[in-house]
Design an enzyme around this catalytic site. Structure first.
Site, mmCIF file in Angstrom:
data_model
loop_
_atom_site.group_PDB
_atom_site.id
_atom_site.type_symbol
_atom_site.label_atom_id
_atom_site.label_comp_id
_atom_site.label_asym_id
_atom_site.label_seq_id
_atom_site.Cartn_x
_atom_site.Cartn_y
_atom_site.Cartn_z
ATOM 1 N N SER A 117 0.975 -1.308 0.157
ATOM 2 C CA SER A 117 0.157 0.036 -0.015
ATOM 3 C C SER A 117 0.956 1.493 0.002
ATOM 4 C CB SER A 117 -0.817 -0.007 1.097
ATOM 5 O OG SER A 117 -2.011 0.921 1.143
ATOM 6 N N ASP A 196 -9.495 -3.998 -5.867
ATOM 7 C CA ASP A 196 -9.054 -3.314 -4.974
ATOM 8 C C ASP A 196 -8.672 -1.731 -5.518
ATOM 9 O OD1 ASP A 196 -7.365 -1.784 -3.209
ATOM 10 O OD2 ASP A 196 -5.885 -3.507 -2.885
ATOM 11 N N HIS A 211 -8.542 -4.526 -0.235
ATOM 12 C CA HIS A 211 -7.304 -4.043 0.036
ATOM 13 C C HIS A 211 -6.415 -4.841 1.373
ATOM 14 C CE1 HIS A 211 -4.111 -1.153 -0.410
ATOM 15 N NE2 HIS A 211 -4.317 -0.736 0.793
#
Length: 231
Positions: A117, A196, A211
């Site tokens: 991320s 996502d 996610h």
């Protein structure tokens, strides 16, 4: 995760001091340098990083695998642009400094760079051949993190990115392109679960449930197999 709300270099000044380097302990066969995702607190590399490291150890029986968590806040203070940019740049710098130190101290250690991320963005920028600062931020270009030295590149055997922000996400927030440099691209793999919204090209917004699945959906094992094949 509203990521990089502005240029990474708008407020980079003052955060480029050298990070703590590797200790004088014996050198592992492999070292994973991993940047955790937004607001992850435990363990130092986050759950995705931990699951990836465990899967990599399983792929490399008989080899020692050390793990270094990139030292940066991984904060969610997106409303404070200056503080957030400094946090991300601090992560890029720490990752690069640790890789350079490990390469110098441990000439036989294979390095795997990774992130999840926000940490995926940190890792991608760390492996950049030079961050292209948007023209409107040209006055800050000299403060952007530099590319790692060419002699370090062969020591980084793989770059593994879990759910990094998509190109659209990065463009929407006005950040520099997150392109991995040409020396690293052939050994880089990116994992994005379809749907996502952080990494699949959707407009900037809040992450969805997909996610948070990278530690359990099997992509951690796929990434470990990818890295192991290059070590």
């Amino acid at each position: 995760m509203a990521l990089l709300a502005g240029s990474l270099v708008v407020a980079a000044g003052g955060v480029l001091a050298a990070a703590p380097h590797a200790s004088a302990a014996s050198c592992p066969d492999v070292e994973v340098v991993f940047a955790r995702g937004t607001a992850e607190t435990a363990p130092p590399v986050g759950l995705t990083g931990l699951s990836f490291a465990q899967a990599l150890r399983a792929q490399l029986p008989g080899k020692s695998v050390a793990v270094y968590g990139v030292d940066y806040p991984a904060s969610n203070n997106f409303n404070n642009r200056v503080a957030f940019v400094r946090n991300v740049v601090a992560g890029i710098t720490d990752a690069q400094d640790h890789i350079k130190a490990t390469a110098a101290r441990c000439p036989n250690t294979g390095i795997v760079l990774g992130g999840y991320s926000q940490g995926g963005a940190v890792a991608a920028y760390a492996a950049n051949s030079g961050i292209a600062v948007p023209a409107r931020y040209a006055e800050y270009a000299s403060q952007a993190p530099k590319a790692m030295p060419a002699e370090v590149e062969p020591r980084v055997k793989a770059v593994v990115l879990f759910a990094p922000p998509s190109d659209r996400w990065i463009r929407d927030v006005g950040a520099p392109e997150m392109n991995v440099g040409p020396r690293y691209k052939p050994k880089t793999v990116t994992y994005c679960i379809p749907g996502d919204v952080v990494c699949d090209g959707a407009p900037v917004g809040q992450p969805n449930g997909l996610h948070v699945l990278y530690a359990v959906n099997g992509m951690n094992v796929q990434a470990a197999q990818y890295a192991a094949a290059r070590l």
